[in-house]
Design an enzyme around this catalytic site. Structure first.
Site, PDB file in Angstrom:
ATOM      1  N   LYS A 170       0.412  -1.478   0.309  1.00  0.00           N
ATOM      2  CA  LYS A 170      -0.186   0.068  -0.679  1.00  0.00           C
ATOM      3  C   LYS A 170       0.999   1.206   0.170  1.00  0.00           C
ATOM      4  O   LYS A 170       0.291   2.007  -0.593  1.00  0.00           O
ATOM      5  CB  LYS A 170      -1.459   0.393   0.959  1.00  0.00           C
ATOM      6  CG  LYS A 170      -2.259  -0.982   0.995  1.00  0.00           C
ATOM      7  CD  LYS A 170      -3.135  -0.213   1.864  1.00  0.00           C
ATOM      8  CE  LYS A 170      -4.348  -1.514   1.940  1.00  0.00           C
ATOM      9  NZ  LYS A 170      -5.244  -1.134   2.852  1.00  0.00           N
ATOM     10  N   LYS A 214      -4.899 -10.729  -6.967  1.00  0.00           N
ATOM     11  CA  LYS A 214      -6.367 -10.627  -6.080  1.00  0.00           C
ATOM     12  C   LYS A 214      -7.616  -9.348  -6.655  1.00  0.00           C
ATOM     13  O   LYS A 214      -7.001  -8.167  -7.506  1.00  0.00           O
ATOM     14  CB  LYS A 214      -5.552 -10.132  -4.446  1.00  0.00           C
ATOM     15  CG  LYS A 214      -7.186 -10.201  -3.835  1.00  0.00           C
ATOM     16  CD  LYS A 214      -6.028  -9.881  -2.684  1.00  0.00           C
ATOM     17  CE  LYS A 214      -6.068  -8.583  -2.597  1.00  0.00           C
ATOM     18  NZ  LYS A 214      -5.805  -8.124  -1.287  1.00  0.00           N
ATOM     19  N   LYS A 226     -10.803  -3.609  -4.565  1.00  0.00           N
ATOM     20  CA  LYS A 226     -11.030  -2.574  -4.987  1.00  0.00           C
ATOM     21  C   LYS A 226     -10.166  -1.211  -5.800  1.00  0.00           C
ATOM     22  O   LYS A 226     -10.612  -0.326  -6.383  1.00  0.00           O
ATOM     23  CB  LYS A 226     -11.583  -1.836  -3.551  1.00  0.00           C
ATOM     24  CG  LYS A 226     -12.371  -2.232  -2.575  1.00  0.00           C
ATOM     25  CD  LYS A 226     -12.396  -2.035  -1.551  1.00  0.00           C
ATOM     26  CE  LYS A 226     -13.254  -2.770  -0.453  1.00  0.00           C
ATOM     27  NZ  LYS A 226     -12.704  -2.772   1.007  1.00  0.00           N
TER      28      LYS A 226
HETATM   29  P1  TYM Z   1     -11.328  -4.833   3.461  1.00  0.00           P
HETATM   30  O1  TYM Z   1     -11.554  -4.062   3.719  1.00  0.00           O
HETATM   31  O2  TYM Z   1      -9.891  -5.112   2.641  1.00  0.00           O
HETATM   32  O3  TYM Z   1     -11.634  -6.128   3.321  1.00  0.00           O
HETATM   33  C1  TYM Z   1     -12.510  -7.077   3.576  1.00  0.00           C
HETATM   34  C2  TYM Z   1     -12.889  -8.428   3.473  1.00  0.00           C
HETATM   35  O4  TYM Z   1     -12.546  -8.772   2.730  1.00  0.00           O
HETATM   36  C3  TYM Z   1     -11.685  -9.432   2.166  1.00  0.00           C
HETATM   37  N1  TYM Z   1     -11.682 -10.138   1.210  1.00  0.00           N
HETATM   38  C4  TYM Z   1     -10.814 -10.910  -0.273  1.00  0.00           C
HETATM   39  N2  TYM Z   1     -11.217 -12.251   0.187  1.00  0.00           N
HETATM   40  C5  TYM Z   1     -11.122 -13.046  -0.567  1.00  0.00           C
HETATM   41  N3  TYM Z   1     -10.773 -12.664  -2.262  1.00  0.00           N
HETATM   42  C6  TYM Z   1     -10.183 -11.096  -2.700  1.00  0.00           C
HETATM   43  N4  TYM Z   1     -10.103 -11.444  -3.227  1.00  0.00           N
HETATM   44  C7  TYM Z   1     -10.376 -10.387  -1.051  1.00  0.00           C
HETATM   45  N5  TYM Z   1     -10.345  -9.196  -0.856  1.00  0.00           N
HETATM   46  C8  TYM Z   1     -10.386  -8.313   0.494  1.00  0.00           C
HETATM   47  C9  TYM Z   1     -10.090  -9.403   3.411  1.00  0.00           C
HETATM   48  O5  TYM Z   1      -9.000 -10.460   3.326  1.00  0.00           O
HETATM   49  C10 TYM Z   1     -11.168  -8.670   4.179  1.00  0.00           C
HETATM   50  O6  TYM Z   1     -11.581 -10.445   5.303  1.00  0.00           O
HETATM   51  N6  TYM Z   1      -7.910  -5.380   7.802  1.00  0.00           N
HETATM   52  C11 TYM Z   1      -9.011  -5.172   7.108  1.00  0.00           C
HETATM   53  C12 TYM Z   1      -9.894  -4.944   8.045  1.00  0.00           C
HETATM   54  C13 TYM Z   1      -9.770  -5.037   9.520  1.00  0.00           C
HETATM   55  C14 TYM Z   1     -10.312  -6.342  10.368  1.00  0.00           C
HETATM   56  C15 TYM Z   1     -10.449  -6.029  11.762  1.00  0.00           C
HETATM   57  C16 TYM Z   1     -10.663  -7.652  10.252  1.00  0.00           C
HETATM   58  C17 TYM Z   1      -9.833  -4.465  10.751  1.00  0.00           C
HETATM   59  N7  TYM Z   1      -9.470  -4.131  11.618  1.00  0.00           N
HETATM   60  C18 TYM Z   1     -10.201  -7.011  12.153  1.00  0.00           C
HETATM   61  C19 TYM Z   1     -10.431  -8.170  10.782  1.00  0.00           C
HETATM   62  C20 TYM Z   1     -10.386  -8.004  12.333  1.00  0.00           C
HETATM   63  C21 TYM Z   1      -9.140  -5.470   5.527  1.00  0.00           C
HETATM   64  O7  TYM Z   1      -8.774  -4.133   5.230  1.00  0.00           O
HETATM   65  O8  TYM Z   1     -10.421  -6.038   4.972  1.00  0.00           O
END
Ligand code: TYM
Length: 354
Positions: A115, A217, A220
């Protein structure tokens, strides 16, 4: 030997449109876990500031993730749905974890490297400390299970490292409070205040890949909208994107092993399996030997069947922002109560006077 009370926690950032990767890697699992668990699902708005400080429509983004949770089938009465900024205890525990985590640990985080890009000096301090806030999100409730996609695995390992170091460093202070639990980590007995969280990553689509490149992957931030299916896409868009998805010229194999070295085929079969609640082997049992000209229309139909009702319900909910806000306020109040209990215990363990 004791056990922590099972609690499921996960978060999603309110940045950009939710896509099929978020749905299959995370939200669909959130829904399934509600059946037998106490669950907390959080819109992590504080995390959204780490990559970009000012957002055009922050309230709309927060509401749309909340609407997606509800439309997918999360029950905000039985469980807790809230946004992170309503619970200041997350930030307070994150500060303490900033003092627990070591620079060397943070320097290994691949997501920060991705990032931050080339010009790391220009990345925010928040982006660097991001995984420490994520650990606090989970541990401020002493949550035990975290459903996420595979890209979050390293962050959850760091969460375990932070919990372990806190438990060991404060062991002599935890014991007299009676708040700790004897657990074993590997072979080692530990008197723990924080649990060692278990990531829940399994399933046929832990990493949904781009429709344009099976080695990248689905994300977004991909500039090509054809690379992903958004939860707000209508039936036409879904159909167009799947028909245009990259494939190879061969027929589908009959065995899962035959997907090796065929990333695009593997991805589409994984998506089908996850949407149908089947294994890849079952999908190949049905479609092995068939061409993509047969498989893709079936995938279009299934995707629309699953996503159209969610899409319609999201639109209905988004038309009533005051209802969504009331769900978040109610969830926020219930979350704050739990988080404040933990923080009082943490303050006592550390020795802050209160
Ligand atoms: P974020 O907002 O990027 O994504 C949300 C969830 O979607 C999953 N994900 C995917 N799974 C499979 N294939 C993909 N291409 C894909 N893209 C995204 C992510 O793994 C995630 O589960 N750091 C986290 C948010 C967060 C969080 C937490 C998660 C903040 N605090 C505490 C769990 C527990 C994030 O940026 O997710």
């Amino acid at each position: 030997m004791g056990e922590f009370k099972p609690l499921v926690f996960s978060g999603v950032q309110p940045t950009g449109n939710l896509h099929l990767g978020n749905y299959l890697g995370a939200i669909r699992k959130f829904v399934a876990l509600q059946e037998n668990n106490d669950c907390m699902y959080c819109v992590v708005d504080l995390h959204a500031l780490t990559a970009q400080l000012v957002h055009d429509d922050m309230p709309g983004q927060i509401r749309s993730i909340t609407a997606a949770f509800l439309a997918a089938g999360i029950d905000p009465k039985q469980h807790i749905v809230f946004n992170q900024s309503q619970v200041p205890q997350h930030s307070e525990l994150a500060w303490i974890f900033n003092c627990v985590a070591r620079l060397g640990w943070m320097n290994r985080m691949t997501q920060f490297k991705d990032k931050a890009g080339k010009d790391r000096e220009q990345a925010s301090l928040g982006l660097y400390a991001y995984p420490s806030l994520m650990a606090a999100d989970i541990l401020v409730y002493r949550a035990t299970h975290v459903p996420v996609g595979e890209d979050q695995k390293q962050h959850l390992e760091l969460t375990r490292d932070i919990a372990m170091k806190f438990n060991i460093d404060f062991m002599d202070k935890i014991r007299p409070t009676g708040l700790g639990i004897d657990i074993t980590v590997g072979e080692e007995p530990v008197h723990a205040y924080f649990p060692m969280v278990e990531p829940l990553i399994d399933g046929p689509a832990p990493r949904v890949m781009s429709l344009k490149d099976g080695t990248k992957k689905m994300s977004k931030s991909d500039p090509s909208d054809l690379s992903r299916i958004n939860l707000m896409d209508d039936a036409d868009a879904i159909s167009r994107k799947i028909r245009k998805a990259k494939t190879d010229p061969d027929a589908l194999p009959s065995e899962v092993d035959g997907l090796k070295g065929r990333p695009e085929a593997d991805n589409l079969v994984g998506i089908f399996a996850a949407l149908a609640d089947k294994t890849k082997a079952e999908v190949l049992g049905e479609f092995g030997g068939q061409q993509f000209s047969v498989f893709k229309p079936a995938l279009v139909d299934l995707s629309i069947e699953v996503l159209a009702p969610i899409n319609a319900e999201m639109r209905r909910l988004m038309a009533d922002p005051s209802y969504i806000d009331s769900v978040l306020r109610d969830g926020g109040a219930r979350a704050r109560e739990r988080a404040e209990k933990t923080m009082n215990e943490v303050r006592d363990i550390i020795g802050f006077v209160r």
